[in-house]
Design a protein around this motif. Structure first.
Motif, mmCIF file in Angstrom:
data_model
loop_
_atom_site.group_PDB
_atom_site.id
_atom_site.type_symbol
_atom_site.label_atom_id
_atom_site.label_comp_id
_atom_site.label_asym_id
_atom_site.label_seq_id
_atom_site.Cartn_x
_atom_site.Cartn_y
_atom_site.Cartn_z
ATOM 1 N N LEU A 60 0.838 -1.201 0.000
ATOM 2 C CA LEU A 60 0.000 0.000 0.000
ATOM 3 C C LEU A 60 0.873 1.253 0.000
ATOM 4 O O LEU A 60 1.240 1.763 -1.027
ATOM 5 N N SER A 61 1.233 1.759 1.171
ATOM 6 C CA SER A 61 2.092 2.942 1.240
ATOM 7 C C SER A 61 3.401 2.652 0.520
ATOM 8 O O SER A 61 3.923 1.544 0.604
ATOM 9 N N TYR A 62 3.958 3.647 -0.157
ATOM 10 C CA TYR A 62 5.071 3.301 -1.053
ATOM 11 C C TYR A 62 6.224 4.295 -1.063
ATOM 12 O O TYR A 62 7.281 3.998 -1.621
ATOM 13 N N VAL A 63 6.062 5.486 -0.493
ATOM 14 C CA VAL A 63 7.162 6.449 -0.450
ATOM 15 C C VAL A 63 7.198 7.125 0.913
ATOM 16 O O VAL A 63 6.205 7.156 1.639
ATOM 17 N N MET A 64 8.351 7.686 1.236
ATOM 18 C CA MET A 64 8.591 8.274 2.551
ATOM 19 C C MET A 64 8.722 9.783 2.448
ATOM 20 O O MET A 64 9.437 10.307 1.591
ATOM 21 N N SER A 65 8.014 10.489 3.332
ATOM 22 C CA SER A 65 8.184 11.928 3.490
ATOM 23 C C SER A 65 7.447 12.348 4.748
ATOM 24 O O SER A 65 6.765 11.537 5.386
ATOM 25 N N LEU A 66 7.608 13.587 5.130
ATOM 26 C CA LEU A 66 6.849 14.242 6.205
ATOM 27 C C LEU A 66 7.237 13.822 7.615
ATOM 28 O O LEU A 66 6.770 14.432 8.580
ATOM 29 N N MET A 67 8.065 12.786 7.808
ATOM 30 C CA MET A 67 8.464 12.440 9.174
ATOM 31 C C MET A 67 9.469 13.478 9.676
ATOM 32 O O MET A 67 10.505 13.696 9.049
ATOM 33 N N PRO A 68 9.189 14.128 10.806
ATOM 34 C CA PRO A 68 10.105 15.152 11.306
ATOM 35 C C PRO A 68 11.487 14.565 11.596
ATOM 36 O O PRO A 68 11.593 13.478 12.175
ATOM 37 N N PRO A 69 12.542 15.266 11.218
ATOM 38 C CA PRO A 69 13.894 14.773 11.539
ATOM 39 C C PRO A 69 14.092 14.525 13.028
ATOM 40 O O PRO A 69 14.881 13.660 13.405
ATOM 41 N N SER A 70 13.365 15.266 13.879
ATOM 42 C CA SER A 70 13.507 15.065 15.327
ATOM 43 C C SER A 70 13.072 13.666 15.737
ATOM 44 O O SER A 70 13.663 13.064 16.646
ATOM 45 N N VAL A 71 12.044 13.117 15.078
ATOM 46 C CA VAL A 71 11.609 11.751 15.393
ATOM 47 C C VAL A 71 12.695 10.760 15.002
ATOM 48 O O VAL A 71 13.009 9.821 15.751
ATOM 49 N N ILE A 72 13.281 10.968 13.830
ATOM 50 C CA ILE A 72 14.342 10.074 13.370
ATOM 51 C C ILE A 72 15.520 10.115 14.344
ATOM 52 O O ILE A 72 16.105 9.081 14.682
ATOM 53 N N ARG A 73 15.859 11.317 14.836
ATOM 54 C CA ARG A 73 16.972 11.445 15.785
ATOM 55 C C ARG A 73 16.607 10.885 17.159
ATOM 56 O O ARG A 73 17.363 10.117 17.758
ATOM 57 N N ASP A 74 15.439 11.278 17.687
ATOM 58 C CA ASP A 74 15.050 10.856 19.034
ATOM 59 C C ASP A 74 15.037 9.335 19.167
ATOM 60 O O ASP A 74 15.474 8.780 20.181
ATOM 61 N N LEU A 75 14.488 8.677 18.145
ATOM 62 C CA LEU A 75 14.327 7.223 18.207
ATOM 63 C C LEU A 75 15.504 6.484 17.585
ATOM 64 O O LEU A 75 15.479 5.252 17.496
#
Length: 549
Positions: A60-75
């Motif tokens: 279904l979902s097929y591309v990545m965008s909109l995730m805040p860089p802070s989430v990527i860093r925090d986790l």
């Protein structure tokens, strides 16, 4: 007390996993419950063809965008396997042998490409990009904050409204007008104001209707375009998108690994049947097999019609709130088609089956705004589009982990079939619809039909019954003007809380949802921590940055 937790998260899609990870990071003994056999929800990587188990697709979902860089860093998602390949240009070819490429970060090449169709439009594109950039400065931060309770007379709510107004005190009359127009205009009218070339407008129109039960002439579709244009994949390029290595399931798996490393428990094949309450307060959940798990906090990341109308007795909720959820619009008409190919499409406009730049981005089938609108009008009148439009891509040009050498995977996110096709699978009609989509691409790349090794066609019924996407809507609710900001998903409850004390919501139906962004999961945990004040969870570490502001 083995079944007692500090917090329970219902739904192991990306938002539920983000909520579980942040709760564990705050020291809460947390369990995430997912009904399916794997996490990710609509962002999962599968091998749909039993006779070709080494070919994997994001169904279904097929591309990545909109995730805040802070989430990527925090986790610490990159440490847990998160890796994204930036997509190439938007690409649209036409049967007459012409084509157009649009780049996220190369103004000169955009000018050269657009000049093939209109010098005036080529000169207008930098102004368009700057205008969108200005809107992103306004709308981007709004996605990462809870809407105030507009109309409430409680002092705290009035103060939140004043704070919001003060934050945007720099907006002048023109800026307010631009935002108002964006929220109310159709994408067709907006593009007509800026551009003259039908080809340029065709290349830009899709972002206004993707995943939406509305044609390009419908009011509010200009905002849908903006929603898809204000994020990035962490590389600083506005509106950029990317292919996660390993498919979208790799994103969900990286969040799961982060949550588990932080101490959360993740259970699959654990469908929730009921949310347990007592005297207006949540006390846990009961699984469909009768097992009960207890916690004073429950975060639901599933569709609001499931969270409030199935998991709870309606009599436990305010009557007006139940009415709002019952009226929540969640149509789509989306059909997802996944193809395995023996060779890349050989476009008449850009010849060759070896990987070219035009194979690396969004490969559109939208010959004009009128072409796209007619597809919606067909579906609105109760029949599948005669000439559907498609937002396609071939992630395997950049990510070779998905299939063996000599094979490529092509993902086609198409619209529209009738919204009523949630009543049954409609498989025969869907297959005929898929034939028409492939015929449309074959007009541009004649070798496509002969290159297909396998195909899969998924309609709204599959999306609703297998993934919990009511109506097949990828946003858990339409991004229409009456379902945005403080209205999402109900007036007075856009702050990630619910009428049940201790019961929080983190689905894509909340503000900031839409796309694989994790914002609802993050915001739900912010609300929980704010409600707890100075009370820490038993396993809390001495840190002040559990959830970044």
């Amino acid at each position: 007390m083995a079944n007692t937790y500090d917090a329970i998260v219902v739904g192991g899609g990306h938002n539920g996993l983000v909520a579980g990870a942040y709760l564990a990071r705050a020291g809460a003994n947390t369990i995430v419950l997912e009904a399916r056999h794997k996490v990710g929800g609509a962002a999962a990587t599968d091998a749909p063809w039993p006779d070709a188990p080494d070919i994997k697709v994001t169904r279904l979902s097929y591309v990545m965008s909109l995730m805040p860089p802070s989430v990527i860093r925090d986790l610490e998602l990159e440490r847990h396997g998160y890796k994204v390949h930036p997509m190439g240009p938007y690409y649209q070819a036409w049967p007459d042998g012409r084509s157009l490429k649009l780049y996220a970060d190369d103004a000169k090449r955009n000018h050269d490409e657009i000049s093939k169709f209109s010098k005036r439009d080529a000169d207008a594109m930098p102004r368009w990009d700057a205008w969108l950039g200005g809107l992103a400065e306004v709308l981007g931060p709004l996605l990462s904050q809870a809407p105030p309770k507009l109309g409430s007379r409680r002092w705290g709510d009035v103060l939140d409204t004043v704070r919001l107004a003060w934050r945007y005190r720099g907006l002048d009359v023109r800026g307010v007008g631009d935002v108002t127009r964006l929220m109310t205009m159709s994408i067709s009218d907006l593009l007509d104001d800026w551009f003259e070339s039908p080809q340029v407008k065709a290349a830009l129109v899709i972002n206004g209707v993707i995943g939406t039960w509305a044609g390009p002439d419908e009011p509010g579709t200009a905002y849908v375009m903006a929603h898809h244009s204000i994020g990035d994949i962490g590389d600083g390029h506005l509106g950029n998108w990317g292919f996660p290595e390993g498919g979208m399931g790799a994103v969900a798996n990286s969040i799961r690994r982060s949550a588990e490393a932080l101490g959360a428990t993740v259970r699959t094949e654990a469908p929730v049947g009921r949310v347990l309450t007592e005297a207006g307060r949540v006390k846990g959940v009961a699984l469909c097999d009768g097992e009960e798990l207890l916690a004073p906090l429950v975060v639901t990341a599933v569709h609001p019609k499931i969270a409030f109308l199935r998991h709870l007795d309606r009599r436990e909720l305010p009557e007006d709130f139940v009415g709002d959820i019952e009226r929540w619009k969640t149509r789509s008409g989306v059909v997802k088609i996944n193809l395995a190919l023996a060779e890349l499409p050989d476009f008449t406009a850009d010849r060759g089956t070896h990987p070219g730049e035009h194979h690396t981005g969004a490969i559109e089938l939208a010959l004009s705004s009128e072409y796209v609108d007619q597809a919606f009008q067909d579906a609105k009148q109760g029949r599948a589009a005669e000439r559907p439009f498609s937002d396609g891509c071939i992630p395997t040009v950049l990510d070779r982990t998905l299939c063996p050498e000599g094979v490529h995977v092509m993902s086609l996110f198409t619209q529209w079939c009738p919204a009523t096709w949630t009543d049954s699978p409609h498989q025969r009609e869907l297959e005929a619809y898929a034939d028409r989509v492939i015929d449309g691409y074959a007009e541009l790349a004649p070798n496509l039909k002969g290159a297909i090794l396998h195909r899969e066609v998924l309609g709204p019924w599959h999306m609703e019954h297998e993934y919990g996407l009511i109506g097949g809507n990828i946003f858990h609710g339409e991004l229409s003007a009456d379902q945005l900001f403080h209205m999402r998903p109900a007036p007075g409850y856009a702050d990630y809380r619910t009428p049940i004390a201790g019961y929080y919501q983190a689905s894509s139906a909340t503000h900031g949802g839409g796309g694989v962004c994790g914002i609802p999961g993050l915001q739900a945990v912010r609300a929980i921590l704010a409600d707890r004040g100075r009370r820490k969870f038993p396993g809390a570490r001495d840190r002040s940055d559990v959830v970044r502001a």
